[in-house]
Motif scaffolding. Sequence first.
Motif, PDB file in Angstrom:
ATOM      1  N   VAL A  28       0.850  -1.200   0.000  1.00  0.00           N
ATOM      2  CA  VAL A  28       0.000   0.000   0.000  1.00  0.00           C
ATOM      3  C   VAL A  28       0.884   1.249   0.000  1.00  0.00           C
ATOM      4  CG1 VAL A  28      -1.788   1.263   1.259  1.00  0.00           C
ATOM      5  CG2 VAL A  28      -1.797  -1.242   1.270  1.00  0.00           C
ATOM      6  N   PRO A  29       0.737   2.146  -0.996  1.00  0.00           N
ATOM      7  CA  PRO A  29       1.545   3.372  -1.010  1.00  0.00           C
ATOM      8  C   PRO A  29       1.293   4.219   0.233  1.00  0.00           C
ATOM      9  CG  PRO A  29       0.450   3.051  -3.115  1.00  0.00           C
ATOM     10  CD  PRO A  29      -0.135   2.038  -2.158  1.00  0.00           C
ATOM     11  N   VAL A  30       2.371   4.740   0.803  1.00  0.00           N
ATOM     12  CA  VAL A  30       2.293   5.542   2.014  1.00  0.00           C
ATOM     13  C   VAL A  30       2.565   6.993   1.631  1.00  0.00           C
ATOM     14  CG1 VAL A  30       3.275   5.891   4.305  1.00  0.00           C
ATOM     15  CG2 VAL A  30       3.111   3.597   3.369  1.00  0.00           C
ATOM     16  N   THR A  31       1.587   7.864   1.864  1.00  0.00           N
ATOM     17  CA  THR A  31       1.769   9.277   1.533  1.00  0.00           C
ATOM     18  C   THR A  31       2.186  10.101   2.743  1.00  0.00           C
ATOM     19  OG1 THR A  31      -0.589   9.693   1.868  1.00  0.00           O
ATOM     20  CG2 THR A  31       0.131   9.219  -0.380  1.00  0.00           C
ATOM     21  N   GLY A  32       1.896   9.617   3.948  1.00  0.00           N
ATOM     22  CA  GLY A  32       2.223  10.356   5.163  1.00  0.00           C
ATOM     23  C   GLY A  32       3.606  10.044   5.691  1.00  0.00           C
ATOM     24  N   ILE A  33       4.554   9.806   4.802  1.00  0.00           N
ATOM     25  CA  ILE A  33       5.919   9.492   5.205  1.00  0.00           C
ATOM     26  C   ILE A  33       6.787  10.735   5.062  1.00  0.00           C
ATOM     27  CG2 ILE A  33       6.439   8.617   2.888  1.00  0.00           C
ATOM     28  CD1 ILE A  33       8.466   6.707   4.170  1.00  0.00           C
ATOM     29  N   VAL A  34       7.647  10.974   6.054  1.00  0.00           N
ATOM     30  CA  VAL A  34       8.559  12.114   5.976  1.00  0.00           C
ATOM     31  C   VAL A  34      10.020  11.698   5.985  1.00  0.00           C
ATOM     32  CG1 VAL A  34       6.904  13.776   6.908  1.00  0.00           C
ATOM     33  CG2 VAL A  34       8.429  12.559   8.456  1.00  0.00           C
ATOM     34  N   ALA A  35      10.308  10.424   6.353  1.00  0.00           N
ATOM     35  CA  ALA A  35      11.693   9.944   6.334  1.00  0.00           C
ATOM     36  C   ALA A  35      11.715   8.427   6.417  1.00  0.00           C
ATOM     37  CB  ALA A  35      12.491  10.533   7.497  1.00  0.00           C
ATOM     38  N   ILE A  36      12.733   7.849   5.808  1.00  0.00           N
ATOM     39  CA  ILE A  36      12.999   6.420   5.957  1.00  0.00           C
ATOM     40  C   ILE A  36      14.504   6.245   5.902  1.00  0.00           C
ATOM     41  CG2 ILE A  36      12.709   5.910   3.494  1.00  0.00           C
ATOM     42  CD1 ILE A  36      11.490   3.157   4.511  1.00  0.00           C
ATOM     43  N   GLU A  37      14.999   5.379   6.747  1.00  0.00           N
ATOM     44  CA  GLU A  37      16.440   5.130   6.811  1.00  0.00           C
ATOM     45  C   GLU A  37      16.642   3.634   7.001  1.00  0.00           C
ATOM     46  OE1 GLU A  37      20.019   6.160   9.919  1.00  0.00           O
ATOM     47  OE2 GLU A  37      18.477   7.682   9.588  1.00  0.00           O
ATOM     48  N   TYR A  38      17.551   3.052   6.218  1.00  0.00           N
ATOM     49  CA  TYR A  38      17.813   1.625   6.345  1.00  0.00           C
ATOM     50  C   TYR A  38      19.248   1.327   5.949  1.00  0.00           C
ATOM     51  CZ  TYR A  38      16.338   1.967   1.405  1.00  0.00           C
ATOM     52  OH  TYR A  38      16.173   2.344   0.091  1.00  0.00           O
ATOM     53  N   SER A  39      19.780   0.255   6.545  1.00  0.00           N
ATOM     54  CA  SER A  39      21.161  -0.126   6.254  1.00  0.00           C
ATOM     55  C   SER A  39      21.358  -1.572   6.670  1.00  0.00           C
ATOM     56  CB  SER A  39      22.146   0.770   7.008  1.00  0.00           C
ATOM     57  OG  SER A  39      22.043   0.563   8.403  1.00  0.00           O
ATOM     58  N   ASP A  40      22.459  -2.156   6.216  1.00  0.00           N
ATOM     59  CA  ASP A  40      22.864  -3.438   6.765  1.00  0.00           C
ATOM     60  C   ASP A  40      24.370  -3.431   6.986  1.00  0.00           C
ATOM     61  OD1 ASP A  40      23.917  -4.045   4.208  1.00  0.00           O
ATOM     62  OD2 ASP A  40      22.374  -5.484   3.726  1.00  0.00           O
ATOM     63  N   ASP A  41      24.769  -3.998   8.098  1.00  0.00           N
ATOM     64  CA  ASP A  41      26.176  -4.113   8.467  1.00  0.00           C
ATOM     65  C   ASP A  41      26.516  -5.595   8.516  1.00  0.00           C
ATOM     66  OD1 ASP A  41      26.612  -1.348   8.893  1.00  0.00           O
ATOM     67  OD2 ASP A  41      25.722  -1.495  10.882  1.00  0.00           O
ATOM     68  N   GLN A  42      27.727  -5.917   8.092  1.00  0.00           N
ATOM     69  CA  GLN A  42      28.176  -7.303   8.145  1.00  0.00           C
ATOM     70  C   GLN A  42      29.435  -7.409   8.973  1.00  0.00           C
ATOM     71  OE1 GLN A  42      28.866  -9.258   4.372  1.00  0.00           O
ATOM     72  NE2 GLN A  42      28.708 -11.253   5.330  1.00  0.00           N
ATOM     73  N   GLU A  43      29.474  -8.447   9.803  1.00  0.00           N
ATOM     74  CA  GLU A  43      30.685  -8.733  10.557  1.00  0.00           C
ATOM     75  C   GLU A  43      31.746  -9.213   9.572  1.00  0.00           C
ATOM     76  OE1 GLU A  43      29.568 -11.747  13.331  1.00  0.00           O
ATOM     77  OE2 GLU A  43      28.262 -10.418  14.468  1.00  0.00           O
ATOM     78  N   VAL A  44      32.898  -8.557   9.586  1.00  0.00           N
ATOM     79  CA  VAL A  44      34.032  -8.983   8.771  1.00  0.00           C
ATOM     80  C   VAL A  44      35.232  -8.992   9.697  1.00  0.00           C
ATOM     81  CG1 VAL A  44      35.471  -8.499   6.757  1.00  0.00           C
ATOM     82  CG2 VAL A  44      33.039  -7.923   6.704  1.00  0.00           C
ATOM     83  N   GLU A  45      35.923 -10.118   9.735  1.00  0.00           N
ATOM     84  CA  GLU A  45      37.020 -10.292  10.677  1.00  0.00           C
ATOM     85  C   GLU A  45      38.244 -10.808   9.941  1.00  0.00           C
ATOM     86  OE1 GLU A  45      37.426 -13.593  13.950  1.00  0.00           O
ATOM     87  OE2 GLU A  45      36.016 -12.038  14.616  1.00  0.00           O
ATOM     88  N   VAL A  46      39.395 -10.203  10.231  1.00  0.00           N
ATOM     89  CA  VAL A  46      40.633 -10.697   9.624  1.00  0.00           C
ATOM     90  C   VAL A  46      41.041 -11.994  10.308  1.00  0.00           C
ATOM     91  CG1 VAL A  46      41.461  -8.449   8.829  1.00  0.00           C
ATOM     92  CG2 VAL A  46      42.090  -9.245  11.096  1.00  0.00           C
ATOM     93  N   LYS A  47      41.684 -12.865   9.556  1.00  0.00           N
ATOM     94  CA  LYS A  47      42.143 -14.159  10.064  1.00  0.00           C
ATOM     95  C   LYS A  47      43.659 -14.210   9.949  1.00  0.00           C
ATOM     96  CE  LYS A  47      38.018 -15.685  10.785  1.00  0.00           C
ATOM     97  NZ  LYS A  47      37.536 -15.924  12.122  1.00  0.00           N
ATOM     98  N   TYR A  48      44.279 -14.700  11.010  1.00  0.00           N
ATOM     99  CA  TYR A  48      45.735 -14.766  11.063  1.00  0.00           C
ATOM    100  C   TYR A  48      46.208 -16.198  10.901  1.00  0.00           C
ATOM    101  CZ  TYR A  48      45.609  -9.964  12.643  1.00  0.00           C
ATOM    102  OH  TYR A  48      45.401  -8.607  12.718  1.00  0.00           O
ATOM    103  N   GLY A  49      47.391 -16.321  10.372  1.00  0.00           N
ATOM    104  CA  GLY A  49      48.063 -17.611  10.242  1.00  0.00           C
ATOM    105  C   GLY A  49      49.513 -17.398  10.640  1.00  0.00           C
ATOM    106  N   ALA A  50      50.428 -17.902   9.850  1.00  0.00           N
ATOM    107  CA  ALA A  50      51.852 -17.715  10.118  1.00  0.00           C
ATOM    108  C   ALA A  50      52.213 -16.246   9.957  1.00  0.00           C
ATOM    109  CB  ALA A  50      52.681 -18.571   9.166  1.00  0.00           C
TER     110      ALA A  50
END
Length: 145
Positions: A28-50
């Motif tokens: 359903v189209p929303v006309t009474g909207i004044v703002a929308i904010e969205y995002s996604d974050d991903q866990e990223v981790e470095v891996k160590y070896g020698a």
Amino acid sequence: MEVINNGVPFINGKLYDWADIVTTIAGVPVTGIVAIEYSDDQEVEVKYGAGRYPVGYGKGRIKPTAKITLYQEEVEAIQAQSVNGRLQDIAPFDINVTYMPDSGIVKTDKLRNCMFKNNKRGWKEGDTGKTVELDLLLSNIDWAK
């Protein structure tokens, strides 16, 4: 083709603006909207070896977040769809944010399985209207390609 000061050519000279965005909640189209904010974050981790430096990386969970700001009247209309009057008890729904620029190239981001996390109101002297910012819980975002 028109060229601006930094040497980057305009495509059609027009960038997105608020009037180019159409938002739907559960289709359903929303006309009474004044703002929308969205995002996604991903866990990223470095891996160590020698040695002392990373040898690679690993990716973990993706955490989407979103919030929407609506006029109180729009919130009340959505709230009327709830069996018991609580926004938080409305079944999960999708929110589509469609960008419809003059160029005619339509892009849609889809916020999947949304639920309202809160419902609130607040007024102060001198207010001539009221907006309500609502936090959303969602499963994922399908980003426009």
